[in-house]
Design a protein around this motif. Structure first.
Motif, PDB file in Angstrom:
ATOM      1  N   ARG A   8       0.932  -1.204  -0.081  1.00  0.00           N
ATOM      2  CA  ARG A   8       0.172  -0.080   0.094  1.00  0.00           C
ATOM      3  C   ARG A   8       0.893   1.109  -0.180  1.00  0.00           C
ATOM      4  N   PRO A   9       0.270   2.531  -0.749  1.00  0.00           N
ATOM      5  CA  PRO A   9      -1.015   2.551  -1.028  1.00  0.00           C
ATOM      6  C   PRO A   9      -1.180   1.872  -2.392  1.00  0.00           C
ATOM      7  N   LEU A  10      -2.309   1.370  -2.745  1.00  0.00           N
ATOM      8  CA  LEU A  10      -2.321   0.742  -3.980  1.00  0.00           C
ATOM      9  C   LEU A  10      -2.306   1.692  -5.279  1.00  0.00           C
ATOM     10  N   TRP A  11      -2.728   2.862  -4.868  1.00  0.00           N
ATOM     11  CA  TRP A  11      -2.510   4.029  -6.142  1.00  0.00           C
ATOM     12  C   TRP A  11      -1.277   4.268  -5.975  1.00  0.00           C
ATOM     13  N   ALA A  16      -0.388   1.522 -11.889  1.00  0.00           N
ATOM     14  CA  ALA A  16      -1.323   0.833 -10.937  1.00  0.00           C
ATOM     15  C   ALA A  16      -2.600   1.024 -10.528  1.00  0.00           C
ATOM     16  N   VAL A  17      -3.015   2.137 -10.914  1.00  0.00           N
ATOM     17  CA  VAL A  17      -4.421   2.921 -10.792  1.00  0.00           C
ATOM     18  C   VAL A  17      -4.978   2.095 -11.897  1.00  0.00           C
ATOM     19  N   GLU A  18      -4.512   1.967 -13.288  1.00  0.00           N
ATOM     20  CA  GLU A  18      -5.100   1.554 -14.504  1.00  0.00           C
ATOM     21  C   GLU A  18      -5.404  -0.059 -14.075  1.00  0.00           C
ATOM     22  N   ALA A  19      -4.177  -0.884 -13.373  1.00  0.00           N
ATOM     23  CA  ALA A  19      -4.470  -2.230 -13.282  1.00  0.00           C
ATOM     24  C   ALA A  19      -5.540  -2.545 -12.120  1.00  0.00           C
ATOM     25  N   LEU A  20      -5.571  -1.520 -11.046  1.00  0.00           N
ATOM     26  CA  LEU A  20      -6.633  -1.669 -10.061  1.00  0.00           C
ATOM     27  C   LEU A  20      -8.068  -1.628 -10.354  1.00  0.00           C
TER      28      LEU A  20
END
Length: 207
Positions: A8-11, A16-20
């Protein structure tokens, strides 16, 4: 769990945001209401209230038992309608009381007010003793109602107390936080902390 914390953070970056987002796209598509992200926050809130305000009373099922869920911006009035003619004890914490208690005093005249300190320390056996003592001293019975106004701590503590006081009394949870609503309130979960163990002593309830 430690590995998940380290990630974390996941973003972390745009990739990473696009994959999430891609991993969650199918879940997001199941939503009831979809709004564009560039809408003014006040307008977004208005649209959400307008949408859910037209749905009236919803139902949450806990196994074979159901409980009503009322999405409303006028919670004090909705609670007053529900408890009409019955004795009411109103549990909240000092932080929430500063913002909301006066509206509930007007909607629930004569309610016994029980105000506890904010934070997890109140969600304990000591906090339970305070609540039980107030109910006993005011001679509340099994047909009276406990209204719990606050976040997850208040709804957890109140639901636990109501479910065990005189083997169970009716209660209404008025959640002031999203997490408290979907977890402690609508989710039917109630618990108190014991020493270093968080939420290890509790039960499932039907508000």
């Amino acid at each position: 769990a430690k590995e998940a914390v380290r990630r974390r953070p996941l973003w972390a970056d745009a990739t990473a945001v696009e994959a999430l987002y891609e991993s969650r796209r199918s879940a997001y598509a199941q939503c009831d209401l979809r709004l564009e992200g560039d809408v003014d926050p006040q307008e977004t809130a208005r649209r959400i209230l307008e949408y859910y305000g037209n749905h009236g009373e919803l139902e949450a099922r806990h196994g074979s038992v159901s409980c009503p869920v009322i999405p409303t911006y006028e919670a004090a009035a909705a609670v007053a309608t529900r408890v009409a003619g019955r004795r009411v004890a109103l549990l909240t914490d000092r932080t929430v009381a500063r913002e909301h208690l006066e509206r509930y005093r007007q909607a629930l005249p004569g309610a016994e007010e029980i105000v506890v300190p904010p934070g997890e320390r109140s969600k304990s056996f000591k906090g339970l003793q305070t609540l039980y003592r107030a109910l006993l001293e005011a001679q509340f019975g099994r047909d009276d109602v406990l209204v719990c106004l606050g976040g997850g701590m208040v709804t957890d503590l109140g639901a636990f107390a109501a479910s065990t006081y005189k083997r169970g009394m009716p209660f209404i949870l008025v959640s002031t936080s999203l997490l408290g609503c979907v977890d402690a309130a609508v989710g039917g979960k109630a618990a108190v902390n014991f020493e270093s163990a968080k939420n290890q002593i509790g039960l499932f309830t039907e508000p």
